[in-house]
Design a protein around this motif. Structure first.
Motif, mmCIF file in Angstrom:
data_model
loop_
_atom_site.group_PDB
_atom_site.id
_atom_site.type_symbol
_atom_site.label_atom_id
_atom_site.label_comp_id
_atom_site.label_asym_id
_atom_site.label_seq_id
_atom_site.Cartn_x
_atom_site.Cartn_y
_atom_site.Cartn_z
ATOM 1 N N VAL A 253 0.912 -1.220 -0.092
ATOM 2 C CA VAL A 253 -0.148 0.003 0.017
ATOM 3 C C VAL A 253 0.710 1.341 -0.001
ATOM 4 O O VAL A 253 0.575 2.413 0.464
ATOM 5 C CB VAL A 253 -0.875 -0.102 1.342
ATOM 6 N N GLY A 254 2.035 1.041 -0.347
ATOM 7 C CA GLY A 254 3.091 2.346 -0.587
ATOM 8 C C GLY A 254 3.946 2.684 0.496
ATOM 9 O O GLY A 254 4.544 3.850 0.696
ATOM 10 N N TYR A 255 3.866 1.890 1.729
ATOM 11 C CA TYR A 255 4.772 2.306 2.672
ATOM 12 C C TYR A 255 6.099 1.633 2.474
ATOM 13 O O TYR A 255 6.333 0.583 2.098
ATOM 14 C CB TYR A 255 4.179 2.004 4.198
ATOM 15 N N PRO A 256 7.249 2.602 3.074
ATOM 16 C CA PRO A 256 8.761 1.586 2.999
ATOM 17 C C PRO A 256 8.789 0.575 3.783
ATOM 18 O O PRO A 256 9.785 -0.131 3.370
ATOM 19 C CB PRO A 256 9.410 3.109 3.036
ATOM 20 N N ASP A 257 8.312 0.379 4.924
ATOM 21 C CA ASP A 257 8.783 -0.640 5.640
ATOM 22 C C ASP A 257 7.510 -0.733 6.820
ATOM 23 O O ASP A 257 6.426 -0.109 6.700
ATOM 24 C CB ASP A 257 9.965 -0.378 6.536
ATOM 25 N N ILE A 258 7.444 -2.005 7.530
ATOM 26 C CA ILE A 258 6.359 -2.262 8.241
ATOM 27 C C ILE A 258 6.316 -1.218 9.494
ATOM 28 O O ILE A 258 5.191 -0.979 10.068
ATOM 29 C CB ILE A 258 6.763 -3.709 8.997
ATOM 30 N N TYR A 259 7.433 -0.473 9.818
ATOM 31 C CA TYR A 259 7.662 0.370 10.982
ATOM 32 C C TYR A 259 6.699 1.484 10.812
ATOM 33 O O TYR A 259 5.967 1.898 11.713
ATOM 34 C CB TYR A 259 8.864 0.596 11.490
ATOM 35 N N SER A 260 6.921 2.072 9.677
ATOM 36 C CA SER A 260 6.161 3.259 9.456
ATOM 37 C C SER A 260 4.699 2.984 9.304
ATOM 38 O O SER A 260 3.615 3.903 9.499
ATOM 39 C CB SER A 260 6.711 4.094 8.139
ATOM 40 N N PHE A 261 4.325 1.904 8.586
ATOM 41 C CA PHE A 261 2.887 1.403 8.393
ATOM 42 C C PHE A 261 2.220 1.267 9.776
ATOM 43 O O PHE A 261 1.047 1.667 9.847
ATOM 44 C CB PHE A 261 2.709 0.287 7.473
ATOM 45 N N THR A 262 2.953 0.621 10.609
ATOM 46 C CA THR A 262 2.430 0.357 11.898
ATOM 47 C C THR A 262 1.937 1.561 12.483
ATOM 48 O O THR A 262 0.976 1.783 13.307
ATOM 49 C CB THR A 262 3.274 -0.586 12.840
ATOM 50 N N ARG A 263 3.043 2.652 12.937
ATOM 51 C CA ARG A 263 2.866 3.955 13.569
ATOM 52 C C ARG A 263 1.620 4.541 12.745
ATOM 53 O O ARG A 263 0.619 4.928 13.686
ATOM 54 C CB ARG A 263 4.151 4.668 13.341
ATOM 55 N N ALA A 264 1.461 4.724 11.693
ATOM 56 C CA ALA A 264 0.348 5.448 10.865
ATOM 57 C C ALA A 264 -0.887 4.435 11.234
ATOM 58 O O ALA A 264 -1.856 5.187 11.618
ATOM 59 C CB ALA A 264 0.828 5.542 9.401
ATOM 60 N N PHE A 265 -0.860 3.424 10.997
ATOM 61 C CA PHE A 265 -2.065 2.471 11.126
ATOM 62 C C PHE A 265 -2.578 2.444 12.647
ATOM 63 O O PHE A 265 -3.863 2.984 12.953
ATOM 64 C CB PHE A 265 -1.827 1.084 10.759
ATOM 65 N N THR A 266 -1.669 2.523 13.580
ATOM 66 C CA THR A 266 -2.222 2.599 15.050
ATOM 67 C C THR A 266 -2.782 4.069 15.387
ATOM 68 O O THR A 266 -3.613 4.107 15.896
ATOM 69 C CB THR A 266 -1.027 2.346 15.962
ATOM 70 N N ARG A 267 -2.052 4.834 14.775
ATOM 71 C CA ARG A 267 -2.673 6.555 15.011
ATOM 72 C C ARG A 267 -4.125 6.597 14.348
ATOM 73 O O ARG A 267 -5.120 7.080 14.934
ATOM 74 C CB ARG A 267 -1.748 7.427 14.282
ATOM 75 N N ARG A 268 -4.390 5.719 13.399
ATOM 76 C CA ARG A 268 -5.655 5.841 12.701
ATOM 77 C C ARG A 268 -6.655 5.350 13.160
ATOM 78 O O ARG A 268 -7.916 5.579 13.361
ATOM 79 C CB ARG A 268 -5.735 5.924 11.294
ATOM 80 N N PHE A 269 -6.573 3.770 13.653
ATOM 81 C CA PHE A 269 -7.278 3.098 14.095
ATOM 82 C C PHE A 269 -7.403 2.469 15.557
ATOM 83 O O PHE A 269 -8.240 1.976 16.015
ATOM 84 C CB PHE A 269 -7.378 1.490 13.229
ATOM 85 N N GLY A 270 -6.286 3.003 16.144
ATOM 86 C CA GLY A 270 -6.185 2.716 17.707
ATOM 87 C C GLY A 270 -5.864 1.380 17.951
ATOM 88 O O GLY A 270 -5.843 1.063 19.104
ATOM 89 N N LEU A 271 -5.587 0.845 17.014
ATOM 90 C CA LEU A 271 -4.978 -0.581 17.040
ATOM 91 C C LEU A 271 -3.744 -0.873 16.213
ATOM 92 O O LEU A 271 -4.129 -0.094 15.080
ATOM 93 C CB LEU A 271 -6.247 -1.632 16.903
#
Length: 285
Positions: A253-271
């Protein structure tokens, strides 16, 4: 060539298969003729699109209550399910034509893109020496039935279409809504390719600041936030509906790595992505 009452003619007929019909346009028949003095065709309709290339002589075309005399180098077309007739005009050289009949969901659009209209179904002085050569090659290649020969014939047909297109497309004036729609189309198509708002602005040929202003007004959020939301919403969908690992989803989905995706995902969905997977009993890694 076969002789009929009104012409000497050579025609190749083609029945498209399932592969051909996956494309936007395919040939139905290709023909060459040398007209006799009594030559006349129509009035009649066909269900297909057609282009007639005048190689020698003159022809009189009748369409929609109008008529026009066309000469060597001119082209006329026939739109599907429209009545036309045409006949030879006496001249020093016999009438000689080549035609391409084609079908497909893009066929009518190709006629329009290449400069034809139902109220003016002809073009003047459009057959140059290069097109003469391509027409000859196309008729030679269409005689074979191998896939390679058919593909070559297809490429020659598209080369003819491209030669009839203007060098520069005419673009109507754009409104802010047009630019925003075009921006959304670009984001939806390429969100997984690590694009940025700068890429979107470059695509629609606007300054980034102005694009952000009109985009926010139309959509309700800035393009940068919309792009993030789209990536994360798609990531959540993949978490719930696929067995891809979180790393695979992040990169998909366009993220360079799992870490940046996880941070953004957690901020948006709370999990975290892993937390969503645990709730659904899915794969974690």
């Amino acid at each position: 060539m076969q002789e009929t009452a009104v012409e000497f003619v050579d025609i190749w007929f083609y029945k498209p298969d399932g592969f051909d019909e996956l494309g936007g346009v395919w040939p139905v028949r290709i023909g060459n003729n040398i007209a006799k003095p009594s030559y006349k065709n129509g009035p009649r309709q066909t269900p297909y699109c057609n282009m007639h290339f005048i190689r020698e002589g003159q022809v009189q075309l009748f369409y929609g209550g109008q008529e026009v005399i066309l000469r060597k180098g001119d082209i006329f077309c026939k739109f599907p399910n429209t009545t036309y007739s045409y006949q030879i005009v006496p001249s020093e050289k016999p009438l000689r034509m080549t035609w391409i009949t084609f079908d497909g969901h893009q066929a009518r659009q190709i006629l329009t893109m290449t400069g034809f209209a139902e109220d003016k179904p002809y073009r003047r002085a459009s057959v140059d020496k290069d097109m003469e050569i391509v027409l000859q090659q196309m008729f030679q290649w269409c005689k074979g039935d191998s896939r390679k020969q058919l593909m070559t014939m297809y490429s020659l047909m598209y080369r003819i279409f491209s030669k009839l297109l203007p060098d520069k497309d005419h673009e109507p004036p754009h409104t802010p809504s047009d630019w925003v729609r075009k921006s959304l189309d670009f984001i939806h198509a390429y969100y997984a390719e690590k694009i940025t708002v700068d890429d979107v602005a470059k695509y629609v040929r606007l300054h980034r600041t102005y694009l952000s202003k009109i985009f926010t007004k139309e959509v309700g959020v800035p393009p940068s936030r919309y792009l993030i939301q789209m990536r994360l919403d798609r990531g959540k969908q993949l978490l719930l509906e696929s067995m891809l690992s979180v790393t695979e989803i992040a990169l998909s989905v366009g993220y360079p790595d799992i870490y940046s995706f996880t941070r953004a995902f957690t901020r948006r969905f709370g999990l975290s992505p892993g937390g969503v997977r645990k709730q659904t009993g899915g794969r974690l890694e």
